[in-house]
Design a protein around this motif. Structure first.
Motif, PDB file in Angstrom:
ATOM      1  N   ALA A 152      12.913  28.103  26.812  1.00  0.00           N
ATOM      2  CA  ALA A 152      14.138  27.323  26.784  1.00  0.00           C
ATOM      3  C   ALA A 152      13.814  25.860  27.038  1.00  0.00           C
ATOM      4  N   ASP A 153      14.278  24.986  26.150  1.00  0.00           N
ATOM      5  CA  ASP A 153      14.103  23.551  26.300  1.00  0.00           C
ATOM      6  C   ASP A 153      12.624  23.179  26.431  1.00  0.00           C
ATOM      7  N   GLY A 154      11.756  23.917  25.735  1.00  0.00           N
ATOM      8  CA  GLY A 154      10.334  23.601  25.748  1.00  0.00           C
ATOM      9  C   GLY A 154       9.631  23.961  27.028  1.00  0.00           C
ATOM     10  N   LEU A 155      10.232  24.772  27.867  1.00  0.00           N
ATOM     11  CA  LEU A 155       9.665  25.123  29.166  1.00  0.00           C
ATOM     12  C   LEU A 155       9.249  26.581  29.152  1.00  0.00           C
ATOM     13  N   LEU A 156       8.032  26.847  29.637  1.00  0.00           N
ATOM     14  CA  LEU A 156       7.503  28.206  29.594  1.00  0.00           C
ATOM     15  C   LEU A 156       6.847  28.533  30.923  1.00  0.00           C
ATOM     16  N   ARG A 157       7.045  29.756  31.404  1.00  0.00           N
ATOM     17  CA  ARG A 157       6.460  30.221  32.663  1.00  0.00           C
ATOM     18  C   ARG A 157       5.198  31.016  32.357  1.00  0.00           C
ATOM     19  N   ILE A 158       4.083  30.652  33.003  1.00  0.00           N
ATOM     20  CA  ILE A 158       2.825  31.356  32.805  1.00  0.00           C
ATOM     21  C   ILE A 158       2.246  31.715  34.169  1.00  0.00           C
TER      22      ILE A 158
ATOM     23  N   TYR B 149       5.211  26.652  35.781  1.00  0.00           N
ATOM     24  CA  TYR B 149       5.930  26.294  34.555  1.00  0.00           C
ATOM     25  C   TYR B 149       5.185  25.170  33.847  1.00  0.00           C
ATOM     26  N   ILE B 150       5.213  25.220  32.518  1.00  0.00           N
ATOM     27  CA  ILE B 150       4.591  24.189  31.701  1.00  0.00           C
ATOM     28  C   ILE B 150       5.655  23.594  30.779  1.00  0.00           C
ATOM     29  N   ILE B 151       5.724  22.279  30.763  1.00  0.00           N
ATOM     30  CA  ILE B 151       6.571  21.572  29.799  1.00  0.00           C
ATOM     31  C   ILE B 151       5.665  20.687  28.961  1.00  0.00           C
ATOM     32  N   SER B 152       5.550  20.994  27.675  1.00  0.00           N
ATOM     33  CA  SER B 152       4.749  20.189  26.764  1.00  0.00           C
ATOM     34  C   SER B 152       5.640  19.139  26.118  1.00  0.00           C
ATOM     35  N   VAL B 153       5.271  17.867  26.293  1.00  0.00           N
ATOM     36  CA  VAL B 153       6.074  16.775  25.744  1.00  0.00           C
ATOM     37  C   VAL B 153       5.442  16.174  24.492  1.00  0.00           C
ATOM     38  N   GLY B 154       4.329  16.749  24.040  1.00  0.00           N
ATOM     39  CA  GLY B 154       3.672  16.252  22.843  1.00  0.00           C
ATOM     40  C   GLY B 154       2.314  16.897  22.678  1.00  0.00           C
ATOM     41  N   ASP B 155       1.663  16.640  21.540  1.00  0.00           N
ATOM     42  CA  ASP B 155       0.325  17.183  21.301  1.00  0.00           C
ATOM     43  C   ASP B 155      -0.691  16.058  21.303  1.00  0.00           C
ATOM     44  N   TYR B 156      -1.933  16.390  20.965  1.00  0.00           N
ATOM     45  CA  TYR B 156      -3.023  15.429  21.083  1.00  0.00           C
ATOM     46  C   TYR B 156      -3.028  14.379  19.976  1.00  0.00           C
ATOM     47  N   LYS B 157      -2.129  14.490  19.034  1.00  0.00           N
ATOM     48  CA  LYS B 157      -2.009  13.441  18.015  1.00  0.00           C
ATOM     49  C   LYS B 157      -1.189  12.272  18.539  1.00  0.00           C
ATOM     50  N   ASP B 158      -0.475  12.475  19.639  1.00  0.00           N
ATOM     51  CA  ASP B 158       0.403  11.448  20.188  1.00  0.00           C
ATOM     52  C   ASP B 158      -0.341  10.554  21.177  1.00  0.00           C
ATOM     53  N   GLN B 159       0.268   9.447  21.506  1.00  0.00           N
ATOM     54  CA  GLN B 159      -0.174   8.609  22.606  1.00  0.00           C
ATOM     55  C   GLN B 159       0.628   8.986  23.855  1.00  0.00           C
ATOM     56  N   ILE B 160       0.005   8.852  25.021  1.00  0.00           N
ATOM     57  CA  ILE B 160       0.702   9.185  26.269  1.00  0.00           C
ATOM     58  C   ILE B 160       1.733   8.101  26.556  1.00  0.00           C
ATOM     59  N   ARG B 161       2.968   8.507  26.675  1.00  0.00           N
ATOM     60  CA  ARG B 161       4.071   7.564  26.912  1.00  0.00           C
ATOM     61  C   ARG B 161       4.852   7.999  28.143  1.00  0.00           C
ATOM     62  N   ASP B 162       5.213   7.018  28.970  1.00  0.00           N
ATOM     63  CA  ASP B 162       5.975   7.349  30.168  1.00  0.00           C
ATOM     64  C   ASP B 162       7.359   7.861  29.825  1.00  0.00           C
ATOM     65  N   GLU B 163       7.928   7.423  28.673  1.00  0.00           N
ATOM     66  CA  GLU B 163       9.259   7.914  28.289  1.00  0.00           C
ATOM     67  C   GLU B 163       9.224   9.412  27.988  1.00  0.00           C
ATOM     68  N   ARG B 164       8.148   9.860  27.349  1.00  0.00           N
ATOM     69  CA  ARG B 164       8.013  11.288  27.039  1.00  0.00           C
ATOM     70  C   ARG B 164       7.912  12.104  28.330  1.00  0.00           C
ATOM     71  N   LEU B 165       7.092  11.638  29.274  1.00  0.00           N
ATOM     72  CA  LEU B 165       6.920  12.364  30.528  1.00  0.00           C
ATOM     73  C   LEU B 165       8.220  12.359  31.340  1.00  0.00           C
ATOM     74  N   ALA B 166       8.946  11.253  31.315  1.00  0.00           N
ATOM     75  CA  ALA B 166      10.236  11.193  32.005  1.00  0.00           C
ATOM     76  C   ALA B 166      11.238  12.152  31.374  1.00  0.00           C
ATOM     77  N   ASP B 167      11.158  12.313  30.055  1.00  0.00           N
ATOM     78  CA  ASP B 167      12.027  13.286  29.384  1.00  0.00           C
ATOM     79  C   ASP B 167      11.706  14.699  29.837  1.00  0.00           C
ATOM     80  N   GLY B 168      10.432  14.965  30.141  1.00  0.00           N
ATOM     81  CA  GLY B 168      10.064  16.271  30.689  1.00  0.00           C
ATOM     82  C   GLY B 168      10.744  16.534  32.023  1.00  0.00           C
ATOM     83  N   LEU B 169      10.899  15.509  32.845  1.00  0.00           N
ATOM     84  CA  LEU B 169      11.626  15.661  34.105  1.00  0.00           C
ATOM     85  C   LEU B 169      13.078  16.032  33.849  1.00  0.00           C
ATOM     86  N   ARG B 170      13.676  15.405  32.847  1.00  0.00           N
ATOM     87  CA  ARG B 170      15.070  15.732  32.524  1.00  0.00           C
ATOM     88  C   ARG B 170      15.198  17.186  32.089  1.00  0.00           C
ATOM     89  N   ARG B 171      14.249  17.665  31.296  1.00  0.00           N
ATOM     90  CA  ARG B 171      14.301  19.045  30.827  1.00  0.00           C
ATOM     91  C   ARG B 171      14.086  20.038  31.966  1.00  0.00           C
TER      92      ARG B 171
END
Length: 542
Positions: free
Chosen positions: A43-49, A136-158
């Motif tokens: 759900a919402d890109g979040l997975l429990r492992i 829990y793991i929330i993936s905000v992008g893959d290795y083709k992307d650049q690391i962005r603080d906006e993406r990581l902050a969106d992970g907090l929202r999710r």
């Protein structure tokens, strides 16, 4: 009971015991970052492992380890172009411009990592090595992307919609381009935990591999960290310094395939200079000279081993008259000290990791073996050889008890004891209530467990019978916690108190408004952080 109309004997079963409180999970981390692949499930890109194998199944493996060799042209490494610097912006390489001079004084080479430095996969390995479990793991992008603080902050929202996680970590945050972006993200992470009220942030220090004291007179990385994390909700965060020299990445995971294609020619030059067949002693065995000549010829073919070709070859089988990559790598390790040292240098770089993920594993281990009320300190770390920066006793004092209270927990090496976590404070070190990590986490567990239990009485009659039931239920739960050692006191009366009722916690107006107020006080244990032993020599008595 329904209305009785027929004469006879009826049995009515009544509950002799109040409902019980089920304790919530205590150490379920949530990791937010970049992965090789993003699973569609969850759900919402979040997975429990619950294991590294499960992580690899859903999210893939590590990012490509890619390094470049450059020949030094003078003081500093002026050979690096602006394009190179831009390509390497994912990591500040001041300390990773590694000097390699193994061929006498003739030539010197520098080695640096290129591309974006993704850290989530290594963080997961570090986490499970140190006792980690479900997370829990929330993936905000893959290795083709650049690391962005906006993406990581969106992970907090999710993560806001998931109540189970009790720890939050952003392993990729330390790879952001600037310290300002990192600190801004830290403030958002701490604010998220404070708003949720049921989780803590475990933070790394940006560029925590740097020395504690800056000889140039600039502010240390610890001072900049304290200034950057702000002043709000600090009891919901803990930080650790320095980074650690680990053994997470194994030697078998590296070879010349981890070098950029343009670096292979320099590698040939480096190894050829070492294996040059000149001035051999007369008594040297001919077979040894022939063997060196054969290896030298193989080395000269290294530029042909581009990544596009290598990936199409079987790892163990020699092909088209050339050694396979694996066999050539093993041969070079045996024949060339320069090559062996280079591989060791790459391994050392990759194994310098921030400590937060390992601390999340230790939190899990302590909770399962002792309890959430045990301070996560004076514990050894697995897969760690040494801290990247040695911490002295005087430096520990400054880390632990600064004037602003923003304590940073030290990880230190002690003779005969190994590497130990030597601090257990939150960033709110000046608070008498929330100074210690385990106090904040214990209270969070008690709050959330009692909240979930009392929720069952929503819409029940706001009367004495309900109040007595709720009070009994909470007192039974807190008594169990006291018996296990979470609360201090010679008796339950000294360890906690629960109050609910008209004239005690509520007024007539509260009852008319449908409000039931419950008040609980607990005495959580504090650690023996400072132990003083006093000696005295009484005068001899005759």
């Amino acid at each position: 009971m329904e209305k009785i109309k027929n004469p006879g004997v009826y049995i009515v079963e009544e509950n002799a015991f109040p409902s019980s409180v089920v304790e919530v999970a205590t150490a379920i981390p949530a990791f937010i970052g970049y992965t090789e692949k993003i699973p569609a499930a969850g759900a919402d890109g979040l997975l429990r492992i619950s294991s590294l194998r499960e992580f690899e199944r859903w999210f893939g493996g590590p990012a490509d380890y890619r390094f470049r060799i450059r020949k030094a042209t003078g003081e500093g490494d002026k050979s690096r172009s602006e394009a190179d610097k831009k390509e390497e912006r994912g990591e500040k390489l001041a300390k990773f411009d590694m000097h390699l001079n193994l061929i006498g004084d003739k030539e010197a080479y520098y080695v640096s990592r290129v591309g974006t430095v993704f850290r989530l996969y290594e963080a997961m390995r570090f986490f499970f090595q140190n006792g980690g479990g479900a997370c829990y793991i929330i993936s905000v992008g893959d290795y083709k992307d650049q690391i962005r603080d906006e993406r990581l902050a969106d992970g907090l929202r999710r993560l806001e919609n998931e109540p189970e996680p009790t720890l939050v970590l952003l392993p990729d945050a330390v790879s952001l381009d600037t310290a300002e972006a990192f600190y801004s993200l830290c403030r958002k992470e701490i604010a998220h935990c404070g708003q949720m009220g049921n989780r803590m942030a475990i933070l790394d220090v940006y560029q925590g591999y740097k020395a504690f004291q800056n000889p140039a007179g600039e502010k240390s990385v610890v001072d900049r960290f304290r200034e950057g994390v702000g002043t709000e909700s600090l009891s919901y965060a803990a930080a650790y310094y320095p980074w650690l020299e680990t053994t997470i990445v194994q030697e078998s995971e590296l070879s010349f395939q981890n070098l950029t294609d343009d670096s292979l020619a320099l590698l040939v030059e480096m190894i050829s200079g070492e294996l040059a067949l000149t001035d051999h002693p007369e008594n040297e065995l001919e077979s040894e000279a022939v063997r060196k000549e054969r290896v030298l010829s193989m080395v000269k073919q290294l530029p042909d081993y581009t990544s596009a070709v290598v990936n199409s070859w079987d790892d163990d089988q020699d092909t088209f008259g050339k050694l396979s990559p694996a066999n050539l790598h093993r041969t070079l390790l045996a024949m060339s000290q320069s090559y062996k040292a280079l591989m060791g240098l790459l391994q050392k770089y990759l194994n310098q990791l921030p400590p937060a993920a390992a601390m999340a594993g230790l939190y899990t281990l302590v909770d399962s073996t002792s309890g959430v009320w045990k301070a996560p300190a004076n514990l050894s770390l697995n897969s760690v050889m040494a801290p990247s920066v040695p911490i002295s006793t005087e430096e520990q004092e400054y880390l632990n008890t600064p004037l602003d209270g923003k304590a940073v927990n030290a990880i230190r090496s002690f003779i005969g004891e190994g590497v130990l976590v030597w601090g257990a404070r939150t960033l709110d070190g000046n608070s008498n209530e929330w100074r210690y990590i385990h106090v904040r986490r214990t209270v969070m567990v008690l709050e959330q467990s009692m909240l979930a239990a009392v929720k069952a009485y929503t819409f029940e009659p706001n009367q004495a019978a309900t109040w007595i039931t709720v009070k009994s239920m909470l007192e039974n739960y807190l008594t169990q916690q006291w018996k296990m050692g979470a609360l201090v006191g010679a008796s339950p009366l000294e360890a906690f108190s629960v109050r609910v009722g008209l004239g005690e916690t509520m007024t007539d107006e509260d009852i008319q408004s449908g409000i039931m107020r419950v008040s609980a006080s607990v005495a959580v244990n504090r650690p023996a952080e400072f132990i003083e032993i006093s000696f005295a020599q009484p005068m001899q008595k005759t």
